[in-house]
Design a protein around this motif. Structure first.
Motif, PDB file in Angstrom:
ATOM      1  N   GLU A  81       0.765  -1.117  -0.160  1.00 36.14           N
ATOM      2  CA  GLU A  81       0.029   0.372  -0.381  1.00 36.14           C
ATOM      3  C   GLU A  81       0.750   1.514   0.150  1.00 36.14           C
ATOM      4  O   GLU A  81       1.682   1.197   0.284  1.00 36.14           O
ATOM      5  CB  GLU A  81      -0.585  -0.059   1.444  1.00 36.14           C
ATOM      6  CG  GLU A  81      -1.898  -1.568   1.486  1.00 36.14           C
ATOM      7  CD  GLU A  81      -1.391  -2.002   1.993  1.00 36.14           C
ATOM      8  OE1 GLU A  81      -2.208  -3.283   2.742  1.00 36.14           O
ATOM      9  OE2 GLU A  81      -0.479  -2.142   2.446  1.00 36.14           O
ATOM     10  N   ARG A 134      -5.438   9.433  -1.889  1.00 39.08           N
ATOM     11  CA  ARG A 134      -5.983   8.408  -2.579  1.00 39.08           C
ATOM     12  C   ARG A 134      -5.169   7.543  -2.174  1.00 39.08           C
ATOM     13  O   ARG A 134      -3.152   7.485  -2.226  1.00 39.08           O
ATOM     14  CB  ARG A 134      -6.005   8.598  -3.715  1.00 39.08           C
ATOM     15  CG  ARG A 134      -6.067   7.894  -4.832  1.00 39.08           C
ATOM     16  CD  ARG A 134      -5.699   8.164  -6.567  1.00 39.08           C
ATOM     17  NE  ARG A 134      -6.099   7.217  -7.208  1.00 39.08           N
ATOM     18  CZ  ARG A 134      -5.574   6.994  -8.145  1.00 39.08           C
ATOM     19  NH1 ARG A 134      -4.448   7.346  -9.648  1.00 39.08           N
ATOM     20  NH2 ARG A 134      -6.389   6.106  -9.872  1.00 39.08           N
ATOM     21  N   SER A 173      -3.186   3.526  -2.383  1.00 39.55           N
ATOM     22  CA  SER A 173      -2.743   2.718  -3.449  1.00 39.55           C
ATOM     23  C   SER A 173      -2.502   1.477  -3.305  1.00 39.55           C
ATOM     24  O   SER A 173      -1.948   1.571  -2.270  1.00 39.55           O
ATOM     25  CB  SER A 173      -1.967   3.197  -4.507  1.00 39.55           C
ATOM     26  OG  SER A 173      -2.089   4.222  -5.111  1.00 39.55           O
ATOM     27  N   THR A 229      -3.330  -3.131  -9.524  1.00 37.21           N
ATOM     28  CA  THR A 229      -3.454  -2.369  -8.858  1.00 37.21           C
ATOM     29  C   THR A 229      -5.052  -2.177  -7.795  1.00 37.21           C
ATOM     30  O   THR A 229      -5.780  -2.093  -9.142  1.00 37.21           O
ATOM     31  CB  THR A 229      -2.859  -0.853  -9.425  1.00 37.21           C
ATOM     32  OG1 THR A 229      -1.353  -1.654  -9.357  1.00 37.21           O
ATOM     33  CG2 THR A 229      -2.688   0.101  -8.111  1.00 37.21           C
ATOM     34  N   TYR A 270      -7.305   0.643  -6.319  1.00 34.57           N
ATOM     35  CA  TYR A 270      -7.240   2.442  -5.185  1.00 34.57           C
ATOM     36  C   TYR A 270      -8.140   2.284  -4.651  1.00 34.57           C
ATOM     37  O   TYR A 270      -9.453   1.575  -4.348  1.00 34.57           O
ATOM     38  CB  TYR A 270      -7.373   3.632  -6.963  1.00 34.57           C
ATOM     39  CG  TYR A 270      -6.331   2.944  -7.408  1.00 34.57           C
ATOM     40  CD1 TYR A 270      -6.963   2.551  -8.477  1.00 34.57           C
ATOM     41  CD2 TYR A 270      -5.488   3.705  -7.444  1.00 34.57           C
ATOM     42  CE1 TYR A 270      -5.895   2.149  -9.379  1.00 34.57           C
ATOM     43  CE2 TYR A 270      -4.080   4.013  -8.569  1.00 34.57           C
ATOM     44  CZ  TYR A 270      -4.701   2.708  -9.473  1.00 34.57           C
ATOM     45  OH  TYR A 270      -3.834   2.845 -10.714  1.00 34.57           O
ATOM     46  N   GLN A 303     -10.489   6.263  -3.533  1.00 31.37           N
ATOM     47  CA  GLN A 303      -9.945   7.808  -3.432  1.00 31.37           C
ATOM     48  C   GLN A 303     -11.478   7.955  -2.037  1.00 31.37           C
ATOM     49  O   GLN A 303     -12.684   7.514  -1.829  1.00 31.37           O
ATOM     50  CB  GLN A 303     -10.371   7.914  -4.180  1.00 31.37           C
ATOM     51  CG  GLN A 303     -11.112   9.817  -4.321  1.00 31.37           C
ATOM     52  CD  GLN A 303      -9.500  10.368  -4.239  1.00 31.37           C
ATOM     53  OE1 GLN A 303      -8.783   9.783  -5.581  1.00 31.37           O
ATOM     54  NE2 GLN A 303      -9.472  11.193  -3.984  1.00 31.37           N
TER      55      GLN A 303
END
Length: 126
Positions: A6, A19, A21, A79, A81, A83
């Motif tokens: 992460e 954000r 990832s 990946t 994400y 947000q």
């Protein structure tokens, strides 16, 4: 074996955005779910968001983050994400990316996940 890394955590004031990832390294996930969990200080780790790793990409959220957080994935990059908008002090905690177990398709269940990253810290000040 899946390894998850992460990034994107940090400190932000209430109302701000971050954000996160999570990249899967070494191997592609074998399960059909990606997810995010978090652990607030002094509390147990809780599931907050999940996304189905197939074409539909169905998403699900805990009530505490619904409408503020959005989970998404880029399968070409392995990946996922998260947000996070309109952050609140109660969002403070360590956030963990999670990969689903094989043959588990309900990404809204915490027991669908079997591998977690090391976490990234999010601090929201008032």
């Amino acid at each position: 074996q899946v390894q998850l890394v992460e990034s994107g955590g940090g400190s932000v004031q209430a109302g701000g955005s971050l954000r996160l990832s999570c990249v899967s390294v070494a191997y592609s996930p074998t399960g059909d779910c990606w997810g995010w969990f978090r652990q607030a200080p002094g509390k147990e780790r809780e599931w907050i968001a999940g996304i189905y790793n197939k074409a539909t990409g169905d998403t699900s959220y805990a009530e505490s983050v619904k409408g503020r957080f959005t989970i998404s994935r880029d399968n070409t990059k392995n990946t996922v994400y998260l947000q996070m908008n309109n952050l609140k002090p109660e969002d403070t905690g360590t956030y963990y990316c999670a990969a689903g177990k094989k043959y588990r398709w309900d990404c809204s269940r915490s027991d669908a996940f079997g591998t977690w990253g090391h976490g990234t810290l999010v601090t929201v000040s008032s």
